[in-house]
Enzyme design. Structure first.
Site, mmCIF file in Angstrom:
data_model
loop_
_atom_site.group_PDB
_atom_site.id
_atom_site.type_symbol
_atom_site.label_atom_id
_atom_site.label_comp_id
_atom_site.label_asym_id
_atom_site.label_seq_id
_atom_site.Cartn_x
_atom_site.Cartn_y
_atom_site.Cartn_z
ATOM 1 N N SER A 1 -9.875 -1.106 7.242
ATOM 2 C CA SER A 1 -9.349 -0.845 5.905
ATOM 3 C C SER A 1 -8.631 -2.015 5.254
ATOM 4 O O SER A 1 -8.246 -1.923 4.092
ATOM 5 C CB SER A 1 -8.405 0.368 5.936
ATOM 6 O OG SER A 1 -9.135 1.547 6.141
ATOM 7 N N SER B 1 -9.753 1.548 3.190
ATOM 8 C CA SER B 1 -8.956 2.368 2.301
ATOM 9 C C SER B 1 -7.940 1.568 1.477
ATOM 10 O O SER B 1 -7.360 2.102 0.525
ATOM 11 C CB SER B 1 -8.188 3.410 3.136
ATOM 12 O OG SER B 1 -7.281 2.777 4.031
ATOM 13 N N LYS C 1 0.842 -1.195 0.000
ATOM 14 C CA LYS C 1 0.000 0.000 0.000
ATOM 15 C C LYS C 1 0.883 1.253 0.000
ATOM 16 O O LYS C 1 1.920 1.295 0.670
ATOM 17 C CB LYS C 1 -0.903 -0.036 1.242
ATOM 18 C CG LYS C 1 -1.985 1.029 1.307
ATOM 19 C CD LYS C 1 -2.858 0.789 2.537
ATOM 20 C CE LYS C 1 -3.958 1.824 2.691
ATOM 21 N NZ LYS C 1 -4.805 1.543 3.887
#
Length: 485
Positions: free
Chosen positions: A175, A151, A76
């Site tokens: 997330s 997210s 990420k």
């Protein structure tokens, strides 16, 4: 090429046998990502040195005892790296290059993994759909008109689409688990402190935790083996011993006591999701576990408490982005006050600004006792609820998200509607517990996720129960529209 019919062990064996080299595997992986990226939009940066790094692993020799040796993975884009920009999907950090690598990045590289790129997210990890990125909207491989969750939507989507076998995300209020549910993969949020946060761009420091996405439970356990452990750089990282998370995968659930909170099947949960969880409970009973209905009475206050506390921590953490030391600087500023105001006004997106303002308000002199302190008290009550249930049960099960993946744009105008997507996952972060989502059904062709919640540092129990369920169902074997069947 895709990884739909493979797992870490099978690809690792091919590497060890010399059937394929890490360089060849990395080239194929990068080619597949490039072919699908116009549709999926999962990546914000690619590692231009990936093939060269894979060639170095080949030259040194694949480690036969390490399944990540020579294996392409993704991370990420809120984990800092020296050889790729780290933007946290924000204009504020456009073209930012870190002087050091995050600890989890160092651990992956030490294991011989090849980081092929950095994935898209909601800006500064604030969102539940990956629509809040300053750069692009990632799509769900199962239906390109729907969101992949957030997210960590990019990290979930690239695994779901068969581009890589594993990726890393971060989980502040759901997330990792919510996008895992929406995209039909396995996502683990470890116990708070199990994995170092050093080099993770902070959102809510008492909530954030790095964790893995994979297609199977066993692969997920392998990833957590690689990234878990104490780190002197992170004062909140635990020195709790890290077991081999794959050791008890085949022990089954015979005699295990599983709690199913009645609140997790209440109003607001889609009928198809309830049906999938009830069917999963029946599956566990057939495998020899006892499933009992319990109550988590304060769980309904979790979303409200979380947004007061996490936004307050975000307000504090994001003070550093001021246009002076690093990142974006407004070219229109005429004086120091202009520099602060214009840089933050144009550098941050609306959702980030909303949470900064909410947090600043909750921390203000006239509101601290009314909001922040009250939310902290609710957090304590939620922790006590979990402790009470875990006195008599080995783990808790329930839905990961109240619905399947929703249409892109359908909730982006209503922040409160978006926040409710994390109603099932937020209490786990408030209590610092481990939580894992795994595929448990489908609704109109879109995946439904089941969440397993464990006692502190009991990730092995979650993997054991998750593996038992996975081996007796075929949900993880289904493939999405994009790149699949």
């Amino acid at each position: 090429m895709n990884y739909f019919d493979r797992d870490l062990e099978s690809v690792h064996q091919q590497l060890v046998n010399g059937d394929v080299t890490s360089a060849e595997l990395t080239k194929q992986t990068l080619a597949n990502i490039a072919a699908q990226e116009p549709d999926l939009q999962a990546y914000l940066a690619m590692n231009e040195a990936a093939v060269e790094q894979a060639e170095a692993v080949d030259a040194a020799g694949i480690d036969p005892d390490n399944v990540l040796s020579g294996m392409p993975v993704a991370i990420k884009d809120n984990l800092v790296t020296t050889n790729m920009p780290t933007t946290a999907a924000s204009k504020m950090l456009e073209n930012f290059h870190s002087l050091f690598n995050a600890t989890v990045v160092e651990k992956l590289q030490a294991a011989g993994a090849i980081i092929v790129g950095k994935t898209n997210l909601d800006e500064f990890a604030m969102g539940s759909s990956t629509e809040k990125s300053a750069y692009q909207t990632t799509k769900n491989p199962w239906d390109l008109t729907t969101v992949p969750g957030g997210s960590s939507g990019g990290s979930a989507a690239t695994v779901s689409a068969g581009q890589v076998l594993a990726s890393l995300g971060s989980d502040t209020g759901g997330s990792i688990r919510q996008p895992a549910s929406f995209t039909g993969v396995v996502g683990m949020k470890p116990t708070y402190g199990r994995v170092s946060r050093w080099g993770l761009i902070a959102f809510g420091s008492s909530f954030d935790q790095v964790g893995p996405f994979t297609r199977t439970v066993k692969d997920n356990a392998y990833l957590l083996n690689a990234i878990a452990g104490h780190d002197d750089h992170d004062a909140t990282s635990s020195d709790q011993e890290v077991p081999d998370f794959t050791a008890h995968l085949n022990d089954g659930v015979q005699g295990m006591r599983i709690a199913l909170p009645k609140e997790y099947l209440g109003d607001g949960i889609a009928p198809a999701v309830k049906d999938a969880i009830r069917a999963a409970a029946k599956q566990y009973e057939d495998l020899g576990a006892t499933v009992e209905t319990v109550s988590l009475p304060h769980a309904k206050y979790g979303v409200m408490a979380y947004y007061a506390l996490a936004s307050s921590e975000a307000s504090s953490n994001l003070e550093r982005f001021d246009g002076i030391r690093y990142g974006y600087r407004s070219p229109e500023a005429k004086n120091l006050e202009d520099l602060y105001v214009q840089t933050r006004s144009t550098g941050f997106g609306n959702e980030v600004k909303r949470r900064i303002m909410l947090g600043t308000f909750a921390l203000s002199a006239g509101s601290f006792d009314k909001y922040f302190k009250k939310a902290a008290q609710i957090r304590t009550l939620i922790i006590e609820d979990f402790q009470k249930v875990f006195q008599d049960h080995d783990l808790i099960m329930g839905p990961t998200a109240p619905t399947k993946a929703f249409q892109i744009g359908s909730e982006s105008t209503d922040p409160t509607e978006m926040y409710v997507n994390d109603v099932m996952t937020i209490p786990v972060n408030l209590a610092g517990l481990p939580g894992m989502s795994l595929p448990a059904g489908f609704s109109d062709g879109l995946p439904i996720g089941m969440q397993l919640i464990g006692k502190p540092f009991a990730e092995s129990t979650l993997y054991q129960a998750g593996h038992a369920f996975e081996q007796n169902t075929d949900f993880h074997q289904h493939t999405p529209q994009l790149g699949g069947k």
